[in-house]
Motif scaffolding. Structure first.
Motif, PDB file in Angstrom:
ATOM      1  N   PHE B 538       0.847  -1.201   0.000  1.00 33.49           N
ATOM      2  CA  PHE B 538       0.000   0.000   0.000  1.00 33.49           C
ATOM      3  C   PHE B 538       0.883   1.253   0.000  1.00 33.49           C
ATOM      4  O   PHE B 538       0.612   2.217  -0.735  1.00 33.49           O
ATOM      5  N   TYR B 539       1.945   1.229   0.783  1.00 28.77           N
ATOM      6  CA  TYR B 539       2.806   2.419   0.853  1.00 28.77           C
ATOM      7  C   TYR B 539       3.623   2.608  -0.411  1.00 28.77           C
ATOM      8  O   TYR B 539       3.937   3.741  -0.780  1.00 28.77           O
ATOM      9  N   TRP B 540       3.958   1.513  -1.076  1.00 30.70           N
ATOM     10  CA  TRP B 540       4.624   1.667  -2.379  1.00 30.70           C
ATOM     11  C   TRP B 540       3.636   2.195  -3.421  1.00 30.70           C
ATOM     12  O   TRP B 540       3.988   3.020  -4.269  1.00 30.70           O
ATOM     13  N   ALA B 541       2.401   1.712  -3.330  1.00 33.75           N
ATOM     14  CA  ALA B 541       1.384   2.213  -4.276  1.00 33.75           C
ATOM     15  C   ALA B 541       1.142   3.704  -4.050  1.00 33.75           C
ATOM     16  O   ALA B 541       0.987   4.471  -5.009  1.00 33.75           O
ATOM     17  N   GLN B 542       1.139   4.115  -2.787  1.00 28.95           N
ATOM     18  CA  GLN B 542       0.928   5.550  -2.503  1.00 28.95           C
ATOM     19  C   GLN B 542       2.062   6.388  -3.081  1.00 28.95           C
ATOM     20  O   GLN B 542       1.842   7.470  -3.637  1.00 28.95           O
ATOM     21  N   GLN B 543       3.285   5.896  -2.932  1.00 25.20           N
ATOM     22  CA  GLN B 543       4.416   6.638  -3.488  1.00 25.20           C
ATOM     23  C   GLN B 543       4.321   6.686  -5.014  1.00 25.20           C
ATOM     24  O   GLN B 543       4.588   7.715  -5.637  1.00 25.20           O
ATOM     25  N   ALA B 544       3.930   5.548  -5.605  1.00 22.00           N
ATOM     26  CA  ALA B 544       3.800   5.508  -7.071  1.00 22.00           C
ATOM     27  C   ALA B 544       2.691   6.444  -7.536  1.00 22.00           C
ATOM     28  O   ALA B 544       2.801   7.091  -8.592  1.00 22.00           O
ATOM     29  N   ALA B 545       1.625   6.511  -6.753  1.00 19.21           N
ATOM     30  CA  ALA B 545       0.505   7.385  -7.130  1.00 19.21           C
ATOM     31  C   ALA B 545       0.957   8.842  -7.183  1.00 19.21           C
ATOM     32  O   ALA B 545       0.670   9.560  -8.149  1.00 19.21           O
ATOM     33  N   VAL B 546       1.681   9.263  -6.153  1.00 19.70           N
ATOM     34  CA  VAL B 546       2.173  10.639  -6.143  1.00 19.70           C
ATOM     35  C   VAL B 546       3.133  10.851  -7.314  1.00 19.70           C
ATOM     36  O   VAL B 546       3.037  11.850  -8.045  1.00 19.70           O
ATOM     37  N   ALA B 547       4.025   9.901  -7.516  1.00 18.70           N
ATOM     38  CA  ALA B 547       5.006  10.038  -8.598  1.00 18.70           C
ATOM     39  C   ALA B 547       4.305  10.122  -9.949  1.00 18.70           C
ATOM     40  O   ALA B 547       4.679  10.936 -10.813  1.00 18.70           O
ATOM     41  N   SER B 548       3.284   9.305 -10.153  1.00 23.62           N
ATOM     42  CA  SER B 548       2.629   9.314 -11.461  1.00 23.62           C
ATOM     43  C   SER B 548       1.846  10.618 -11.663  1.00 23.62           C
ATOM     44  O   SER B 548       1.780  11.145 -12.771  1.00 23.62           O
ATOM     45  N   GLU B 549       1.275  11.137 -10.568  1.00 23.90           N
ATOM     46  CA  GLU B 549       0.600  12.446 -10.684  1.00 23.90           C
ATOM     47  C   GLU B 549       1.592  13.546 -11.078  1.00 23.90           C
ATOM     48  O   GLU B 549       1.306  14.385 -11.918  1.00 23.90           O
ATOM     49  N   LYS B 550       2.746  13.518 -10.427  1.00 20.86           N
ATOM     50  CA  LYS B 550       3.752  14.550 -10.698  1.00 20.86           C
ATOM     51  C   LYS B 550       4.244  14.437 -12.139  1.00 20.86           C
ATOM     52  O   LYS B 550       4.464  15.445 -12.818  1.00 20.86           O
ATOM     53  N   LEU B 551       4.403  13.202 -12.599  1.00 20.49           N
ATOM     54  CA  LEU B 551       4.855  13.009 -13.981  1.00 20.49           C
ATOM     55  C   LEU B 551       3.795  13.495 -14.959  1.00 20.49           C
ATOM     56  O   LEU B 551       4.110  14.154 -15.954  1.00 20.49           O
ATOM     57  N   ALA B 552       2.542  13.178 -14.660  1.00 20.31           N
ATOM     58  CA  ALA B 552       1.449  13.563 -15.560  1.00 20.31           C
ATOM     59  C   ALA B 552       1.296  15.075 -15.607  1.00 20.31           C
ATOM     60  O   ALA B 552       1.083  15.665 -16.676  1.00 20.31           O
ATOM     61  N   SER B 553       1.445  15.720 -14.459  1.00 17.82           N
ATOM     62  CA  SER B 553       1.215  17.165 -14.406  1.00 17.82           C
ATOM     63  C   SER B 553       2.479  17.952 -14.726  1.00 17.82           C
ATOM     64  O   SER B 553       2.430  19.154 -14.937  1.00 17.82           O
ATOM     65  N   GLY B 554       3.611  17.249 -14.753  1.00 15.17           N
ATOM     66  CA  GLY B 554       4.866  17.951 -15.029  1.00 15.17           C
ATOM     67  C   GLY B 554       5.301  18.867 -13.897  1.00 15.17           C
ATOM     68  O   GLY B 554       6.210  19.669 -14.063  1.00 15.17           O
ATOM     69  N   THR B 555       4.667  18.734 -12.742  1.00 17.41           N
ATOM     70  CA  THR B 555       5.081  19.544 -11.588  1.00 17.41           C
ATOM     71  C   THR B 555       5.812  18.670 -10.584  1.00 17.41           C
ATOM     72  O   THR B 555       6.059  17.502 -10.830  1.00 17.41           O
ATOM     73  N   GLY B 556       6.107  19.216  -9.452  1.00 17.39           N
ATOM     74  CA  GLY B 556       6.764  18.437  -8.410  1.00 17.39           C
ATOM     75  C   GLY B 556       8.159  18.935  -8.170  1.00 17.39           C
ATOM     76  O   GLY B 556       8.780  19.544  -9.045  1.00 17.39           O
ATOM     77  N   ALA B 557       8.639  18.661  -6.977  1.00 21.26           N
ATOM     78  CA  ALA B 557       9.928  19.208  -6.562  1.00 21.26           C
ATOM     79  C   ALA B 557      11.115  18.460  -7.158  1.00 21.26           C
ATOM     80  O   ALA B 557      12.238  18.924  -7.108  1.00 21.26           O
ATOM     81  N   GLU B 558      10.844  17.292  -7.720  1.00 28.72           N
ATOM     82  CA  GLU B 558      11.948  16.433  -8.154  1.00 28.72           C
ATOM     83  C   GLU B 558      12.021  16.318  -9.677  1.00 28.72           C
ATOM     84  O   GLU B 558      11.058  16.594 -10.368  1.00 28.72           O
ATOM     85  N   THR B 559      13.179  15.873 -10.149  1.00 24.98           N
ATOM     86  CA  THR B 559      13.337  15.605 -11.577  1.00 24.98           C
ATOM     87  C   THR B 559      12.427  14.440 -11.972  1.00 24.98           C
ATOM     88  O   THR B 559      12.107  13.599 -11.137  1.00 24.98           O
ATOM     89  N   PRO B 560      12.035  14.384 -13.264  1.00 26.33           N
ATOM     90  CA  PRO B 560      11.176  13.258 -13.691  1.00 26.33           C
ATOM     91  C   PRO B 560      11.814  11.907 -13.362  1.00 26.33           C
ATOM     92  O   PRO B 560      11.116  10.955 -13.018  1.00 26.33           O
ATOM     93  N   GLU B 561      13.148  11.816 -13.454  1.00 21.59           N
ATOM     94  CA  GLU B 561      13.811  10.529 -13.189  1.00 21.59           C
ATOM     95  C   GLU B 561      13.547  10.040 -11.779  1.00 21.59           C
ATOM     96  O   GLU B 561      13.437   8.837 -11.530  1.00 21.59           O
ATOM     97  N   PHE B 562      13.465  10.968 -10.842  1.00 22.32           N
ATOM     98  CA  PHE B 562      13.175  10.581  -9.455  1.00 22.32           C
ATOM     99  C   PHE B 562      11.813   9.904  -9.388  1.00 22.32           C
ATOM    100  O   PHE B 562      11.663   8.834  -8.782  1.00 22.32           O
ATOM    101  N   TYR B 563      10.825  10.519 -10.023  1.00 20.22           N
ATOM    102  CA  TYR B 563       9.473   9.948  -9.980  1.00 20.22           C
ATOM    103  C   TYR B 563       9.395   8.634 -10.748  1.00 20.22           C
ATOM    104  O   TYR B 563       8.726   7.695 -10.335  1.00 20.22           O
ATOM    105  N   LYS B 564      10.082   8.592 -11.886  1.00 17.08           N
ATOM    106  CA  LYS B 564      10.075   7.333 -12.661  1.00 17.08           C
ATOM    107  C   LYS B 564      10.701   6.200 -11.858  1.00 17.08           C
ATOM    108  O   LYS B 564      10.227   5.063 -11.891  1.00 17.08           O
ATOM    109  N   ALA B 565      11.778   6.526 -11.144  1.00 15.53           N
ATOM    110  CA  ALA B 565      12.438   5.498 -10.332  1.00 15.53           C
ATOM    111  C   ALA B 565      11.490   4.994  -9.253  1.00 15.53           C
ATOM    112  O   ALA B 565      11.430   3.788  -8.961  1.00 15.53           O
ATOM    113  N   LYS B 566      10.722   5.906  -8.663  1.00 13.03           N
ATOM    114  CA  LYS B 566       9.758   5.476  -7.632  1.00 13.03           C
ATOM    115  C   LYS B 566       8.770   4.463  -8.209  1.00 13.03           C
ATOM    116  O   LYS B 566       8.446   3.465  -7.560  1.00 13.03           O
TER     117      LYS B 566
END
Lengths: 607, 607
Positions: B538-566
Motif C-alpha cells: 500500500f505504501y509503495w502504491a501511494q508513493q507511485a501514485a504521487v510520482a505518477s501524478e507529478k509526472l502527468a502534471s509535469g510539476t513536483g519538486a523532483e526531476t522526472p527521473e526521481f518519480y520514474k524510479a519510484k
C-alpha cells in the motif's frame, strides 16, 4: 556454545534405512573395506574426536582468533594439539589411496566425517578441508612424481594444502587473474602475484603447506583460456621427500572476519616463488571445475552443520526457559510459567531448524552416493558412467550449495531467536553460529553464482530442461509407488503438483529467455530456491516413506517414536516450508524489464 | 563502513509530497512552530550532525566497544565528544515541552531525527533513545515535583535515563519480576534486585542516570498485577536540582554482544537503592504498555536504518566492482568486465534493499503522523480521539516493528552479499551492519511477541478482525481512486486481491481458533509477515501514485527521473517481494496439530 553431540541415530537412519549404504558400498570397487564394522568404528571414532576434542575449542577459538605477526600465523589455543590428534587418528587419509598411506574408503564416509567435524568446529575443519582440494587436484592431474612427492605427506596430514584462486580484483571472474608464471630453464616456473582470501594459507599446524595456484604464462591468451595451474610449496621438497628450502611465498596479513575466526584467511604474496606446472598449460580453470562439484558439496554441508548445532543449542533452552502460558492451557502447572517449547511459534522455529538439518542431511547423503559412484567410474576408467553421475551431481550441486547454505543461515538465526535477547550475547554461543554460518552463502561461489550455474548452465544451456524432467520423473515414480499408503498420499499429491510446476516454470523461463536474456539472471535465485524446496520435499517424503513402512511392519532399528517423529517433521515441512516455493514461483516469471530498465545512476538521488 | 549520507530527497518527498506534513502540522496544537523553515533547518542540522559527527565514529565504536572496570563504563573514543555536541545542539529536547527547556515540536520530527541518527550510528543513538523512554514515563505518570526535578536535565541531555524491566529469569514475561521495593517511613522505597540487558544502564556520557525500575511491593499480588514503577537515580538529586549522593545501584558487568558494541548493555544491581514511586501502586506494567507503541516504532526504525546504510554501502560497490559480462551483452566494453550492477541478480538485491528502506520509511512516516495526532489529543484532553489514534497505532506497531526489523536484517545481509567475500571482512563495514541489525528482531519484544500481539490481541481479541477490515477498507478506497490511472491500475488490482485475502485469512484463523487455540501462535508470524507485505505494498502504491501524478502534471519538486524510479521500484516490489505473502498465506492456515503433537522429548533422539 552448545557442546556438540553427534546425531548418530539420525546418521544411521539415513545410511542404513533410507539410502542402504551397506548395499551401496557392495557395488563399489573400493566398497568391500567399508563393511558394517568398519563404518561403525569410523562413525564412533569420529564422534568421539568431534565431541571431546573439536567441540571444546570451538568457542574459545572464536574468542581468541588467529594471530599474525611478521608473516607468522598462530592458531588459537588447543588447535595445534587437536590437529596432532587428527593426524594421529589417520583422519585425513580416510578416502585417499592406500598406496599413499590412506585407507582407501569411499568418499561418502569422508563426507560424513567432515559433516561431524564441521558441526563440532567449522573453523578447524577448514584446514583439512582445503588440503583435500589440493589432494584431489594432485591425484587427478599430477604426474606420478608429483603424487609420490606430495600425496604421502598430505594423506598423513603432516603437510596441508590450499587453493589459491582469488585475487584482489577478482573472485568469481577468474578470467581476470593476473598472477604470472615465468618459465625457467629447468622446467619450473617463477610465480609472482598476490592471492587473497586463502583459507589455511598460513598457519602453525603442519610442517609444510602446498599451494595450488592459478597463474598465467607470459604468452597465455587473455581471459579464462590462459590460466594454468601450479604447485607452489611453502618449503620446497627435498629429494628424499623432506622439507627443504623456504620458497618466497609469504603471508602479508590475515583477514579480520565476521566469523570462522579460528580459520586463518591469508593474503599470500608470491615473489618469484618456484612453482611446478600441474596439468596442461592454459587449462587450469577447466581443471578447477573438475572439483567444483565436490568442493561445493563440502560447503553445502556447512548449511546442515550450522542448522544442526543451532538446533542442539536452542532445543534444551526451549525446554528449560519458562515464559508465559501456552495458549491451549497450562503445561507446567507447578511452575511459574510454561517452558517455551509449549508455544507453537517456538516449535515452529525448532521444527524449521530440525527440518533443515535432517532434510539437508538426507540430500547430502544421497549426493554422497552419487559422488562415490562417480569416483568409482573414474577409477574403473568408465568414462560414460563417470559423465552420467557427474551430470547428475552437477544438477544437485548448485541446489545443495546455494539452498542449504541459505537455509543454514536461517536456522542459525532461529537459534538466536529462540534464546531471545540472550541469543545476542556472546557467552551463549548462539550468535557465533550465526556469524560462522554467514560465510557459507559467500564463498565457493555466492548464492547468485550457484543460481546462475543451475538455471543458466545446468538447466538451460546443457540440457534444455532435461535435468529437471529427469529428476521430476524420478520423484513421480516415487509418488506412484506410495500413492496408496495413507501416510504418504498427501506427500505424493503435493510432490506431483510441485513437479508439474517445476517443469512448467523451467519451460516458461526457457521460452522467455529467447527474447529476454537477463531473465536467466533475474529469475535465477528464485529458481534455485524453488528447486531447493521441491528437492528437500522429496527427501522428507523419502524419510517418511521409510518411517511409515517401519511402523507398519513393526520392524526397524528405532523405537516407534523415532519413526513417528520423522513423519511429523515431514508433515511440518510440507505444511510450513514447502509453501514458500510459491512466492518464488510467482516472482521468477516476471520479465527482467523492471529490474534492468532503471539506470545505474537512478538507483539513488541522494548519493 | 559506508559514510552515511542523509537521504534528504527521499525524506522530503515523503514529508512534502506523499504525506503532506506541512498541512498535517497545521492541524496540531503544537504544529505552528513546525513551519517549513524550522523543519528544513532541523533536517539539515541533523543531517550535518549525523554525517560529520556520528557516522565517523560508527565503525571505530564497534571495533573498540565499551570498557568496563570496577563498575565504571567508558564509551569508545569520540562518543563523549559527540554526545557533548548532541547536548549543545539541543537535540534531546526537540519534541519535549518548552517549559522544561525543550522545543515543543511534534514528535514525528523527533522520529525523523532519530532515523537519521540511528542510520549514522545505531549504538550512539541507543543512549538518547533510552532517555526518551524515561522522559515519556515521567511526563505521563510523574508528579509535578518529579517532572520539575528530572525533566529539565533529561530534556537538556545532561542527565540520561533507562528502562529497567528485564531480569535474569524473565524478559517477555514480566509477571515474573522479582525485584523488591520496601516502603520507607519517608515515603520513599528501598529497591533491591538485579536487572539485566539495561541499555545505557551505565556510561560516561552524562552527569546522572535516571533508572525507571519495575519492582514489587512486599504485599503485591503475584504476576503482572503486582508490579509498580520507580524512579531510581544513580545520584540522588539535591534540593537545588543538582547531583547529590550516590545511590546504591551499581553496574556488575556489561554484555559482550554480537553487535551494537558501542552501546553499553549493563547488568545493574540495586542494593536497597532509594526509589520514588511513579504512577499508581501495582499498575506499573500498565504504565509501561502506554509507551510500548512509540518505543516499538522507535525500534522499527532500526529496520529501515540498517536497510538504508547497507544500501548506501552496496550501491557504490556494485557500480565499481567489475565481474563477468551482463547476460544481455557487454555494458562496459572498454573494461575487462562489466560492473556488477549490470547483473540482474545484483539489481534484485539492491532493489530489495531500496524497496525495504524507502517502503519502510513511508510506513514509519505515516505512523509518525498518527503518533503526532495521538499526542495532540492527549495534550488537548480529548480521550476519545486519543483512543482512536492509539488503536490505529496499536495495529500498525507490531507490523512495523516485527516486519521491518526482519526485512532490515535481510537487507543488511544483501549488503554483505553484494560485496561477495569482501562483505565478510570487517574493514568494509558491511558485516557490522548485519551484526547491528540482528538485535532488532530480539529486543523490544521479539518478532514472535509482535506477531502474537498483532493477531492475538489487536486483531482477534480486541477487534474480532475489525482492524483488518478497517485498514483494508482504506486501501480499497485508494484503489478505487486510482483504478483508471494507467500506472496505477496493476497496483490497484494486486492490492484489491491482497485485501480480500487478508480479510479471508483473518476470518479463517478466527474461526479455526475456536477449536484450535494454538493456531493463534502457530499462524502468528506468517500472519505478521503477510500483513507486513500487504501493508508495504500500500505504501509503495501511494508513493507511485504521487510520482505518477507529478509526472502527468509535469510539476513536483523532483526531476522526472526521481518519480520514474519510484514507479519502477514500486513495480519491483509488487513483482518480487509481494509474492512472498503467498507462502505465508498457505502456511498459516494449517492447523497447529502437526507442530503441537510432537512430545517435547521427541524433538531429538540423539540429545
Amino acid at each position: 556454545m552448545p557442546a556438540y553431540k553427534t546425531p548418530l541415530r539420525d546418521i544411521r537412519f539415513l545410511m542404513n534405512e533410507v539410502f542402504d549404504y551397506p548395499a551401496h558400498y557392495k557395488t563399489l570397487s573400493n566398497g568391500e573395506s567399508a563393511d558394517a564394522d568398519t563404518v561403525d568404528m569410523i562413525l564412533e571414532g569420529a564422534a568421539d574426536f568431534c565431541e571431546n576434542v573439536l567441540s571444546p575449542i570451538n568457542q574459545s577459538g572464536d574468542e581468541e582468533g588467529c594471530h599474525f605477526e611478521n608473516g607468522v600465523v598462530t592458531t588459537p589455543k588447543g588447535f595445534k594439539e587437536a590437529y596432532k590428534q587428527f593426524v594421529e587418528g589417520g583422519w585425513q587419509g580416510l578416502s585417499y589411496p592406500e598406496e599413499f598411506g590412506g585407507q582407501g574408503l569411499p568418499m561418502s564416509l569422508n563426507l560424513v566425517k567432515s559433516e561431524m567435524m564441521g558441526t563440532a568446529n567449522w573453523s578447524f575443519t577448514m584446514y583439512p578441508g582445503l588440503s583435500m582440494g589440493c589432494m584431489n587436484t594432485i591425484m587427478q592431474f599430477g604426474t606420478d612424481e608429483q603424487k609420490n612427492t606430495y600425496m604421502p605427506h598430505l594423506t598423513a596430514g603432516t603437510w596441508s594444502g590450499t587453493m589459491c584462486l582469488t585475487e584482489p580484483q577478482c573472485g568469481t571472474d577468474l578470467g581476470q587473474v593476473k598472477s604470472k608464471a615465468e618459465p625457467q630453464a629447468d622446467g619450473t616456473y617463477k610465480i609472482t602475484g598476490t592471492k587473497i582470501f586463502i583459507s589455511a594459507g598460513e598457519h602453525d599446524l603442519t610442517e609444510n603447506i602446498i599451494h595450488i595456484v592459478l597463474a598465467r604464462l607470459p604468452d597465455a591468451p587473455a581471459g579464462t583460456r590462459g590460466i594454468s595451474l601450479f604447485i607452489v610449496p611453502k618449503f620446497l621438497p627435498t629429494a628424499d621427500g623432506g622439507v627443504g628450502e623456504r620458497n618466497p611465498v609469504s603471508c602479508g596479513s590475515i583477514e579480520h572476519k565476521m566469523g570462522i575466526r579460528a580459520s586463518a584467511t591469508a593474503v599470500l604474496n608470491f615473489d618469484a616463488a618456484t612453482g611446478y606446472l600441474i596439468g596442461e598449460v592454459n587449462k587450469g580453470l577447466h581443471a578447477m571445475f573438475t572439483f567444483m562439484n565436490t568442493a561445493r558439496i563440502g560447503t553445502a554441508v556447512q548449511g546442515i552443520a550450522h542448522a544442526e548445532l543451532a538446533f542442539q543449542g536452542s532445543l534444551p533452552y526451549a525446554k528449560e526457559r519458562m515464559s508465559m502460558r501456552a495458549l491451549s492451557g497450562k503445561k507446567d502447572p507447578e511452575q511459574v510459567a510454561d517452558a517455551i517449547i509449549h508455544h507453537a511459534d517456538v516449535r515452529r522455529m525448532l521444527l524449521t531448524q530440525k527440518a533443515i538439518a535432517e532434510g539437508g542431511r538426507a540430500m547430502i547423503y544421497h549426493a554422497a552416493q552419487l559422488a562415490d559412484k562417480m569416483a568409482d567410474a573414474l577409477s574403473q576408467g568408465d568414462q560414460a558412467k563417470f559423465e552420467e553421475y557427474d551430470d547428475k551431481l552437477g544438477f544437485y550441486t548448485p541446489i545443495l550449495k546455494g539452498f542449504l547454505t541459505e537455509l543454514g543461515l536461517e536456522a542459525a538465526n532461529h537459534g538466536m531467536q529462540v534464546f531471545g535477547g540472550h541469543g545476542y550475547i556472546k557467552e551463549h554461543g548462539m550468535e557465533q553460529i550465526a556469524r560462522d554460518a554467514r560465510i557459507a552463502t559467500l564463498y565457493e561461489g555466492t548464492t547468485g553464482v550457484q543460481a546462475l550455474d543451475l538455471i543458466g548452465r545446468k538447466v538451460l544451456l546443457s540440457s534444455k530442461g532435461k535435468v529437471v524432467r529427469d529428476y521430476t520423473a524420478e520423484i513421480l515414480r516415487f509418488c506412484a509407488q506410495h500413492a496408496t499408503n495413507k501416510y504418504m498420499r498427501r506427500f505424493a499429491w503435493d510432490l506431483t503438483k510441485i513437479c508439474a510446476q517445476w517443469n512448467a516454470l523451467t519451460v516458461r523461463i526457457m521460452l522467455a529467455a529467447r527474447k529476454d536474456r537477463d531473465i536467466v539472471s533475474s529469475a535465477s535465485v528464485d529458481f534455485l530456491m524453488f528447486s531447493g524446496y521441491a528437492m528437500m520435499a522429496f527427501y522428507w517424503a523419502q524419510q517418511a516413506a521409510v518411517a511409515s513402512e517401519k511402523l507398519a511392519s513393526g520392524t526397524g532399528a528405532e523405537t516407534p517414536e523415532f519413526y513417528k517423529a520423522k513423519i511429523k517433521v515431514a508433515d511440518f515441512y510440507f505444511e510450513r516450508l514447502l509453501p514458500r516455493s510459491q512466492g518464488h514461483a510467482e516472482s521468477m516469471v516476471n520479465p527482467s524489464r523492471t529490474m534492468m530498465s532503471l539506470d545505474a545512476e537512478h538507483f539513488s538521488f541522494d548519493y
